[in-house]
Each structure stands twice: as structure tokens, then as C-alpha cells.
Design a protein around this motif. Structure first.
Motif, PDB file in Angstrom:
ATOM      1  N   PHE A 126       0.924  -1.136   0.098  1.00 50.03           N
ATOM      2  CA  PHE A 126       0.079   0.051  -0.060  1.00 50.03           C
ATOM      3  C   PHE A 126       0.701   1.017  -0.023  1.00 50.03           C
ATOM      4  O   PHE A 126       0.613   2.263  -0.883  1.00 50.03           O
ATOM      5  CB  PHE A 126      -1.060  -0.057   1.219  1.00 50.03           C
ATOM      6  N   ALA A 127       1.867   1.051   0.784  1.00 45.55           N
ATOM      7  CA  ALA A 127       2.769   2.468   0.834  1.00 45.55           C
ATOM      8  C   ALA A 127       3.552   2.556  -0.327  1.00 45.55           C
ATOM      9  O   ALA A 127       3.971   3.784  -0.788  1.00 45.55           O
ATOM     10  CB  ALA A 127       3.953   2.385   1.949  1.00 45.55           C
ATOM     11  N   HIS A 128       3.641   1.393  -1.265  1.00 37.98           N
ATOM     12  CA  HIS A 128       4.513   1.546  -2.401  1.00 37.98           C
ATOM     13  C   HIS A 128       3.751   2.446  -3.519  1.00 37.98           C
ATOM     14  O   HIS A 128       4.221   2.844  -4.604  1.00 37.98           O
ATOM     15  CB  HIS A 128       4.963   0.363  -3.071  1.00 37.98           C
ATOM     16  N   LEU A 129       2.434   2.234  -3.087  1.00 37.87           N
ATOM     17  CA  LEU A 129       1.372   2.937  -4.262  1.00 37.87           C
ATOM     18  C   LEU A 129       1.665   4.361  -4.320  1.00 37.87           C
ATOM     19  O   LEU A 129       1.153   5.355  -5.128  1.00 37.87           O
ATOM     20  CB  LEU A 129       0.013   2.635  -4.139  1.00 37.87           C
ATOM     21  N   ILE A 145      -2.216   5.787 -11.049  1.00 40.55           N
ATOM     22  CA  ILE A 145      -0.941   5.652 -11.978  1.00 40.55           C
ATOM     23  C   ILE A 145      -0.031   4.477 -11.562  1.00 40.55           C
ATOM     24  O   ILE A 145       0.282   3.464 -12.484  1.00 40.55           O
ATOM     25  CB  ILE A 145       0.074   6.779 -12.067  1.00 40.55           C
ATOM     26  N   GLU A 146       0.464   4.301 -10.179  1.00 44.99           N
ATOM     27  CA  GLU A 146       1.086   3.361  -9.819  1.00 44.99           C
ATOM     28  C   GLU A 146       0.291   1.888 -10.042  1.00 44.99           C
ATOM     29  O   GLU A 146       0.879   0.927 -10.322  1.00 44.99           O
ATOM     30  CB  GLU A 146       1.501   3.473  -8.453  1.00 44.99           C
ATOM     31  N   SER A 147      -0.874   2.027  -9.824  1.00 43.32           N
ATOM     32  CA  SER A 147      -1.838   0.757  -9.840  1.00 43.32           C
ATOM     33  C   SER A 147      -1.905   0.059 -11.391  1.00 43.32           C
ATOM     34  O   SER A 147      -1.670  -1.052 -11.481  1.00 43.32           O
ATOM     35  CB  SER A 147      -3.294   0.970  -9.319  1.00 43.32           C
ATOM     36  N   GLU A 222      10.970  -5.680  -5.285  1.00 43.58           N
ATOM     37  CA  GLU A 222       9.995  -4.450  -4.887  1.00 43.58           C
ATOM     38  C   GLU A 222       8.995  -5.030  -3.722  1.00 43.58           C
ATOM     39  O   GLU A 222       8.518  -4.323  -2.895  1.00 43.58           O
ATOM     40  CB  GLU A 222       9.161  -3.942  -5.944  1.00 43.58           C
ATOM     41  N   VAL A 223       8.807  -6.447  -3.763  1.00 39.07           N
ATOM     42  CA  VAL A 223       7.642  -6.945  -3.084  1.00 39.07           C
ATOM     43  C   VAL A 223       8.211  -7.203  -1.695  1.00 39.07           C
ATOM     44  O   VAL A 223       7.319  -7.975  -1.062  1.00 39.07           O
ATOM     45  CB  VAL A 223       6.651  -8.154  -3.736  1.00 39.07           C
TER      46      VAL A 223
END
Length: 224
Positions: A126-129, A145-147, A222-223
């Protein structure tokens, strides 16, 4: 009548089976030389490539990477590289120029990364969005955009590889078809152009397999 893209068609049928896709396994012919008592130059070169890739992927994955996870990305790199290079030889079907092949590699990777990330590191995902330092007014747009960029990752991975393979092969085919109606001087120029394009295609074959593997490694890091 056949169209321009018929050269990429898996249309060789024996016993009602599409034999073209068997070219995907031609890379396995390179494996037995790894087990020779005295290693060949090919084995030494390939071992050095694997060791360097292992070091680089380990750096990209960081401390959060699971032990042995680099082997998966090295295997993907090897498979794509063998397919791309084999496809440069005449009468060998290039399976990596088809979305069936590239999506079969990219989609399971992307789905597994997303499932792992959202199940184990939900807060981080969630923070990465929302990138750090984003103004409050732009946050809803950045989330959208990130999604979207996350969703289309598998598509961009597969289309990039397939499009680059198709583009080079198509250019070589188009130039090759103009040969019969040319004069000797132009034919000589065409041969040199084809050789230069073939060298370029060899570089593209290596670069695209490397890009696919590196981007897959970055997506997995990233995950975590």
C-alpha cells in the motif's frame, strides 16, 4: 497467398501436431557439454556469465532475497537467450517472438510476485502506491498511476520481448525479399546490410533476454 507475418507462424504440422514449438528445447542440446571432464571454451564462457549474473541478481535482490532465487532468473535468462539466438538461424522457428511464449513466462511471475507481496507485505505494498514526497493533492492520481503500472507489468515484459524479436526478423525478411530483382552492385550492398543487421540482431537477442531477467528481478525485489 501468404501474408508478411506468415514467417512467424507455427505452421509445420506432422501427425496433426505443431512441430515448430519443439525449437524451444534446442537450447537443451548445449547442456551436455557442461559435464565434460575437460571443460570446453563454451562451458568456461557460460560459467563465467552465470557467475556474473548471479552476483548482479543477488545485488538487485538485496538482503531480503531468498537463497537460490537468483537461479530462477538465470534459468529464465538462459531459456530466452537460447531461443533468441537459435531463431537467427535459417528455418528455426523463433518461439520468443510469440506472445504465447512470452506471456507464459511473464504472467506467472507477475501473479506470484503480486500474491506474495499483498499476502505477506500488505502495508509495504500500500505504501509503495504513493512515492515518497508526493503532495497530498496528487496522492489519488499517483495511486491510480502506480496501480495501472503494476497491472500492465506482465504485458510490457512480454510485448517488449516479442516486438523486438519480430521487428528485427521482419526487417531481415523484407530486405531479403528485395534481393532477386536487384543489380549485382546493389546486391553486394544488400548482403553487407544484412550481415550488419544480423550482428545487430545478435546483440538485441542478448540484450532482450538480459532486460527480461533484470526487470523480473527488480519486480521481485519490490515486493520484499
Amino acid at each position: 497467398m501468404t501474408n508478411l507475418f506468415s514467417v512467424f507462424d507455427p505452421s509445420t504440422n506432422i501427425f496433426n501436431l505443431s512441430i515448430n514449438w519443439l525449437s524451444t528445447f534446442l537450447g537443451l542440446l548445449m547442456v551436455p557439454s557442461m559435464y565434460w571432464f575437460i571443460p570446453s571454451r563454451y562451458s568456461i564462457l557460460w560459467n563465467s556469465i552465470i557467475i556474473n549474473l548471479h552476483k548482479e541478481f543477488k545485488t538487485l535482490l538485496g538482503n531480503s532475497g531468498h537463497p537460490g532465487s537468483t537461479l530462477m532468473f538465470i534459468s529464465i535468462f538462459s531459456m530466452i537467450l537460447f531461443n533468441n539466438v537459435m531463431g537467427l538461424f535459417p528455418y528455426i522457428f523463433t518461439s520468443s517472438s510469440h506472445l504465447v511464449m512470452t506471456l507464459s513466462l511473464a504472467l506467472p511471475l507477475w501473479i506470484s510476485f503480486m500474491l506474495y507481496g499483498w499476502i505477506n507485505n500488505t502495508t509495504h505494498m500500500f505504501a509503495h502506491l504513493v512515492p515518497q514526497g508526493t503532495p497530498n493533492i496528487l496522492m489519488p492520481f499517483m495511486v491510480c498511476i502506480e496501480s495501472i503500472s503494476n497491472i500492465i507489468r506482465s504485458g510490457t515484459l512480454s510485448v517488449r520481448l516479442a516486438a523486438n524479436m519480430i521487428a528485427g526478423h521482419l526487417l531481415l525478411t523484407l530486405l531479403g525479399n528485395t534481393g532477386p530483382g536487384m543489380s549485382y552492385m546493389l546486391l553486394l550492398l544488400l548482403i553487407f546490410t544484412q550481415i550488419a543487421l544480423l550482428v545487430l540482431e545478435s546483440a538485441v537477442a542478448i540484450i532482450q533476454s538480459y532486460v527480461f531477467a533484470v526487470l523480473s528481478t527488480l519486480y521481485s525485489s519490490e515486493v520484499n
